[in-house]
Design an enzyme around this catalytic site. Sequence first.
Site, PDB file in Angstrom:
ATOM      1  N   HIS A  43     109.049  71.511 -27.475  1.00  0.00           N
ATOM      2  CA  HIS A  43     108.619  70.434 -28.362  1.00  0.00           C
ATOM      3  C   HIS A  43     109.872  69.711 -28.876  1.00  0.00           C
ATOM      4  CE1 HIS A  43     105.602  69.097 -31.692  1.00  0.00           C
ATOM      5  NE2 HIS A  43     106.581  68.212 -31.576  1.00  0.00           N
ATOM      6  N   HIS A  50     116.328  71.317 -32.357  1.00  0.00           N
ATOM      7  CA  HIS A  50     116.208  72.553 -31.567  1.00  0.00           C
ATOM      8  C   HIS A  50     116.278  72.191 -30.087  1.00  0.00           C
ATOM      9  CE1 HIS A  50     112.097  71.175 -32.079  1.00  0.00           C
ATOM     10  NE2 HIS A  50     112.033  71.633 -33.321  1.00  0.00           N
ATOM     11  N   GLU A  70     105.509  69.063 -25.529  1.00  0.00           N
ATOM     12  CA  GLU A  70     104.745  68.589 -26.678  1.00  0.00           C
ATOM     13  C   GLU A  70     105.562  67.565 -27.452  1.00  0.00           C
ATOM     14  OE1 GLU A  70     102.475  72.780 -27.825  1.00  0.00           O
ATOM     15  OE2 GLU A  70     104.106  72.036 -29.092  1.00  0.00           O
ATOM     16  N   HIS A 191      99.475  77.527 -32.626  1.00  0.00           N
ATOM     17  CA  HIS A 191     100.053  77.437 -33.960  1.00  0.00           C
ATOM     18  C   HIS A 191      99.665  78.653 -34.791  1.00  0.00           C
ATOM     19  CE1 HIS A 191     102.509  74.766 -36.514  1.00  0.00           C
ATOM     20  NE2 HIS A 191     102.000  75.507 -37.477  1.00  0.00           N
ATOM     21  N   ASP A 192     100.668  79.463 -35.068  1.00  0.00           N
ATOM     22  CA  ASP A 192     100.520  80.687 -35.881  1.00  0.00           C
ATOM     23  C   ASP A 192      99.670  81.770 -35.226  1.00  0.00           C
ATOM     24  OD1 ASP A 192     102.186  79.637 -37.752  1.00  0.00           O
ATOM     25  OD2 ASP A 192     100.641  79.163 -39.221  1.00  0.00           O
TER      26      ASP A 192
END
Length: 238
Positions: A43, A50, A70, A191-192
């Site tokens: 992403h 990053h 993404e 996500h999570d």
Amino acid sequence: MTKLSVNINKIATLRNARGGNMPDLLKTAADIESFGAQGITIHPRPDERHIRYQDARDLKKLVTTEYNIEGNPVEKFIELVLQVQPTQVTLVPDAVDAITSNAGWDTVKHKDFLKNVIQTFKNAGIRTSIFVDADPKMVEGAAETGTDRIELYTESYAEQYTKGNHSEAVRPFSEAAKIAHECNLGINAGHDLSLDNIKYFKENVPHLLEVSIGHALICESLYLGLDNVVNMYLDKLK
């Protein structure tokens, strides 16, 4: 089984912290594939805090499984994806200053914009996915854009799951997945998601094709080892 795509953003964050090439992002991606993961997700963000845009290009030469990029489809991102030609592009409406993704698309409000972007990617032969909340209207709106898949934003599931509300936590996602399937949309999620909650999610969300997991998987790997953790996820996704 549901495919596991490993998000390697956190590996890039660690590398960038010292300015060198440790850990080696490309080697880690290759290792993750060799451990059995069926995909690599990145992403990149505009500030490249990053994943760097050059990482996206370098990974294209290396990734042999599914390659998922993404991001928010700003002009620079669209140009990158068209150049790299990943297996899949996942559109995420994150703000420039967002620490992490925190909402799905309003597919009704942004339908025309999403339609145009998705057609651009599909014309290039790239599979498309839209990041959405587990809301029937947003799922139906996504179907009208022409996207191939949706990715269900699972933070609310993870939060409720930790409180012990397992059935209530997963219900909106089960219902959203059924609607998506009726609309001929493929279903991804992310996500999570973690080793604690992934099995229950997989068992209760029908037609789940792929999960994208990064932060939790890397954190768990600090204690349990990357090879071990990848295979623990694969076992829970059977």
